[in-house]
Design a protein around this motif. Structure first.
Motif, PDB file in Angstrom:
ATOM      1  N   GLN A 116      -4.551  -4.708   5.337  1.00  0.00           N
ATOM      2  CA  GLN A 116      -4.364  -5.011   3.912  1.00  0.00           C
ATOM      3  C   GLN A 116      -5.673  -5.377   3.214  1.00  0.00           C
ATOM      4  OE1 GLN A 116      -1.143  -4.579   2.397  1.00  0.00           O
ATOM      5  NE2 GLN A 116      -0.971  -3.565   4.365  1.00  0.00           N
ATOM      6  N   ASP A 117      -6.688  -5.766   3.983  1.00  0.00           N
ATOM      7  CA  ASP A 117      -7.978  -6.110   3.369  1.00  0.00           C
ATOM      8  C   ASP A 117      -8.579  -4.915   2.619  1.00  0.00           C
ATOM      9  OD1 ASP A 117      -8.159  -5.184   6.173  1.00  0.00           O
ATOM     10  OD2 ASP A 117     -10.325  -5.201   5.798  1.00  0.00           O
ATOM     11  N   LEU A 118      -8.200  -3.704   3.059  1.00  0.00           N
ATOM     12  CA  LEU A 118      -8.731  -2.502   2.393  1.00  0.00           C
ATOM     13  C   LEU A 118      -8.225  -2.379   0.957  1.00  0.00           C
ATOM     14  CD1 LEU A 118      -8.724   0.387   5.058  1.00  0.00           C
ATOM     15  CD2 LEU A 118     -10.701  -0.619   3.909  1.00  0.00           C
ATOM     16  N   LEU A 119      -7.124  -3.056   0.671  1.00  0.00           N
ATOM     17  CA  LEU A 119      -6.522  -2.930  -0.654  1.00  0.00           C
ATOM     18  C   LEU A 119      -7.368  -3.560  -1.756  1.00  0.00           C
ATOM     19  CD1 LEU A 119      -2.743  -3.491   0.223  1.00  0.00           C
ATOM     20  CD2 LEU A 119      -3.971  -1.338  -0.048  1.00  0.00           C
ATOM     21  N   SER A 120      -8.393  -4.315  -1.378  1.00  0.00           N
ATOM     22  CA  SER A 120      -9.264  -4.862  -2.426  1.00  0.00           C
ATOM     23  C   SER A 120     -10.461  -3.949  -2.712  1.00  0.00           C
ATOM     24  CB  SER A 120      -9.716  -6.280  -2.061  1.00  0.00           C
ATOM     25  OG  SER A 120     -10.133  -6.337  -0.723  1.00  0.00           O
ATOM     26  N   TYR A 121     -10.462  -2.745  -2.130  1.00  0.00           N
ATOM     27  CA  TYR A 121     -11.573  -1.817  -2.384  1.00  0.00           C
ATOM     28  C   TYR A 121     -11.111  -0.572  -3.128  1.00  0.00           C
ATOM     29  CZ  TYR A 121     -14.207  -4.730   0.762  1.00  0.00           C
ATOM     30  OH  TYR A 121     -14.827  -5.800   1.328  1.00  0.00           O
ATOM     31  N   GLY A 122     -12.065   0.127  -3.697  1.00  0.00           N
ATOM     32  CA  GLY A 122     -11.779   1.343  -4.452  1.00  0.00           C
ATOM     33  C   GLY A 122     -11.811   2.586  -3.574  1.00  0.00           C
ATOM     34  N   SER A 123     -11.657   3.729  -4.224  1.00  0.00           N
ATOM     35  CA  SER A 123     -11.550   4.978  -3.475  1.00  0.00           C
ATOM     36  C   SER A 123     -12.848   5.323  -2.745  1.00  0.00           C
ATOM     37  CB  SER A 123     -11.137   6.127  -4.385  1.00  0.00           C
ATOM     38  OG  SER A 123     -12.175   6.415  -5.287  1.00  0.00           O
ATOM     39  N   GLU A 124     -13.994   4.799  -3.216  1.00  0.00           N
ATOM     40  CA  GLU A 124     -15.243   5.135  -2.520  1.00  0.00           C
ATOM     41  C   GLU A 124     -15.236   4.582  -1.097  1.00  0.00           C
ATOM     42  OE1 GLU A 124     -14.999   3.113  -5.112  1.00  0.00           O
ATOM     43  OE2 GLU A 124     -16.456   1.475  -5.045  1.00  0.00           O
ATOM     44  N   VAL A 153      -2.795   3.390   3.033  1.00  0.00           N
ATOM     45  CA  VAL A 153      -3.297   2.215   3.761  1.00  0.00           C
ATOM     46  C   VAL A 153      -2.126   1.477   4.400  1.00  0.00           C
ATOM     47  CG1 VAL A 153      -4.353  -0.079   3.491  1.00  0.00           C
ATOM     48  CG2 VAL A 153      -5.396   1.912   2.410  1.00  0.00           C
ATOM     49  N   THR A 154      -1.042   1.341   3.636  1.00  0.00           N
ATOM     50  CA  THR A 154       0.147   0.663   4.150  1.00  0.00           C
ATOM     51  C   THR A 154       0.850   1.523   5.202  1.00  0.00           C
ATOM     52  OG1 THR A 154       0.392  -0.418   2.021  1.00  0.00           O
ATOM     53  CG2 THR A 154       2.315  -0.446   3.470  1.00  0.00           C
ATOM     54  N   LYS A 155       1.051   2.807   4.881  1.00  0.00           N
ATOM     55  CA  LYS A 155       1.749   3.721   5.784  1.00  0.00           C
ATOM     56  C   LYS A 155       1.068   3.800   7.156  1.00  0.00           C
ATOM     57  CE  LYS A 155       3.110   8.560   6.248  1.00  0.00           C
ATOM     58  NZ  LYS A 155       2.840   9.925   5.775  1.00  0.00           N
ATOM     59  N   TYR A 156      -0.249   3.886   7.152  1.00  0.00           N
ATOM     60  CA  TYR A 156      -0.978   4.041   8.416  1.00  0.00           C
ATOM     61  C   TYR A 156      -1.445   2.695   8.994  1.00  0.00           C
ATOM     62  CZ  TYR A 156      -1.136   8.909   6.856  1.00  0.00           C
ATOM     63  OH  TYR A 156      -0.802  10.172   6.408  1.00  0.00           O
ATOM     64  N   CYS A 169      -9.993  13.218   1.527  1.00  0.00           N
ATOM     65  CA  CYS A 169      -9.178  12.400   0.608  1.00  0.00           C
ATOM     66  C   CYS A 169      -9.961  11.862  -0.583  1.00  0.00           C
ATOM     67  CB  CYS A 169      -8.534  11.259   1.378  1.00  0.00           C
ATOM     68  SG  CYS A 169      -7.421  11.861   2.663  1.00  0.00           S
ATOM     69  N   LYS A 170     -11.148  12.414  -0.814  1.00  0.00           N
ATOM     70  CA  LYS A 170     -12.062  11.914  -1.842  1.00  0.00           C
ATOM     71  C   LYS A 170     -11.443  11.903  -3.240  1.00  0.00           C
ATOM     72  CE  LYS A 170     -16.371  11.060  -3.349  1.00  0.00           C
ATOM     73  NZ  LYS A 170     -17.216   9.947  -2.967  1.00  0.00           N
ATOM     74  N   TYR A 171     -10.557  12.844  -3.530  1.00  0.00           N
ATOM     75  CA  TYR A 171     -10.031  12.933  -4.897  1.00  0.00           C
ATOM     76  C   TYR A 171      -8.580  12.489  -5.026  1.00  0.00           C
ATOM     77  CZ  TYR A 171     -14.438  15.062  -5.909  1.00  0.00           C
ATOM     78  OH  TYR A 171     -15.784  15.262  -6.057  1.00  0.00           O
ATOM     79  N   GLU A 172      -8.092  11.762  -4.048  1.00  0.00           N
ATOM     80  CA  GLU A 172      -6.728  11.245  -4.180  1.00  0.00           C
ATOM     81  C   GLU A 172      -6.696  10.073  -5.159  1.00  0.00           C
ATOM     82  OE1 GLU A 172      -4.586  10.484  -0.518  1.00  0.00           O
ATOM     83  OE2 GLU A 172      -5.272  12.414   0.240  1.00  0.00           O
ATOM     84  N   GLU A 173      -5.565   9.956  -5.832  1.00  0.00           N
ATOM     85  CA  GLU A 173      -5.358   8.820  -6.726  1.00  0.00           C
ATOM     86  C   GLU A 173      -5.425   7.532  -5.923  1.00  0.00           C
ATOM     87  OE1 GLU A 173      -4.843   8.730  -9.972  1.00  0.00           O
ATOM     88  OE2 GLU A 173      -4.816  10.905 -10.267  1.00  0.00           O
ATOM     89  N   LEU A 174      -5.930   6.477  -6.574  1.00  0.00           N
ATOM     90  CA  LEU A 174      -6.038   5.186  -5.898  1.00  0.00           C
ATOM     91  C   LEU A 174      -4.677   4.704  -5.397  1.00  0.00           C
ATOM     92  CD1 LEU A 174      -8.161   3.156  -5.068  1.00  0.00           C
ATOM     93  CD2 LEU A 174      -7.834   1.966  -7.229  1.00  0.00           C
ATOM     94  N   SER A 175      -3.622   4.924  -6.207  1.00  0.00           N
ATOM     95  CA  SER A 175      -2.278   4.485  -5.813  1.00  0.00           C
ATOM     96  C   SER A 175      -1.817   5.210  -4.539  1.00  0.00           C
ATOM     97  CB  SER A 175      -1.280   4.734  -6.944  1.00  0.00           C
ATOM     98  OG  SER A 175      -1.243   6.097  -7.253  1.00  0.00           O
TER      99      SER A 175
END
Ligand code: DGI
Ligand code: FE
Ligand code: FE
Ligand code: FE
Length: 189
Positions: free
Chosen positions: A72-80, A65-68, A53-59
């Motif tokens: 919600q804490d993960l939502l404050s981080y970027g794709s890395e 993150v929500t679906k699985y 999933c390295k190249y998926e859009e952040l959105s």
């Protein structure tokens, strides 16, 4: 999932450079699994799939993150930080990869964590030392793995370098990265 299917999935999903990196992580991991009595098949599969999933859009990553229900804490981080957890969850949900060791290895491959399983440690390290990696002093880590044969020490040294690198670049350090650093400081052989 069979190795062949995993290779095909990654080949279709990722750009060639990242696909080749994934294959090198799998190969490096397999060598390590032989030395450290790991599960070669699990390591190979986790290595091939870890950056799916390295190249998926952040959105898109945020939606996953929500679906699985990854927290919600993960939502404050970027794709890395997100590409590992989302790949682990998607593979479990959509591709029936339900092995725990593989799940954790993919989930935590970027940050590490305290008390990693053997597949998890091998993937964390192999991702850092695969032959085309050229971070400063990466040969020191290769020697700790292949000459000293110390897996936990390698995890500690990688965590230390990663944390120093992130701080120097004024990046936020994920709590798991720090937990990994502290745990393997106390437990490295
Ligand atoms: O996906 P790869 O490039 O093969 O490697 P990776 O998934 O191990 O690392 C992706 C990036 O994440 C890398 O540039 C280092 C960075 N990283 C590792 N730990 C942390 C981190 N970035 C932040 N912001 N915080 C961390 O704790
Ligand atoms: Fe990655
Ligand atoms: Fe890594
Ligand atoms: Fe990687």
């Amino acid at each position: 999932m069979k190795i062949k299917k995993a290779v095909k999935l990654v080949e279709e999903t990722l750009p060639t450079k990242r696909y080749n990196h994934s294959l090198r992580v799998a190969e490096t991991g397999k060598k390590m699994a032989e030395i450290f009595d790991g599960d070669i098949k699990k390591v190979e599969l986790a290595g091939i799939l870890h950056d799916l999933c390295k190249y998926e859009e952040l959105s898109e990553l945020y939606q996953s993150v929500t679906k699985y229900e990854l927290g919600q804490d993960l939502l404050s981080y970027g794709s890395e930080i997100l590409h590992g957890p989302v790949a682990a969850a998607r593979l479990k949900d959509e591709y029936e990869i339900d092995d725990e060791e593989i799940y954790y290895a993919i989930y935590n491959h970027t940050t590490g964590r305290a008390q990693m399983n053997k597949t998890e440690k091998i993937i964390f390290i192999a991702d850092y030392i695969e032959p085309k990696r050229d971070q400063p002093c990466v040969d020191e880590i290769r020697d700790i793995v292949f000459k000293e044969k110390k897996l936990d020490k390698a995890v500690y040294e990688i965590s230390k370098r990663t944390v120093l690198h992130l701080i120097n670049k004024d990046k936020t350090v994920h709590l798991k990265t720090i937990e990994c650093l502290n745990y393997y400081n106390l437990h490295s052989d």
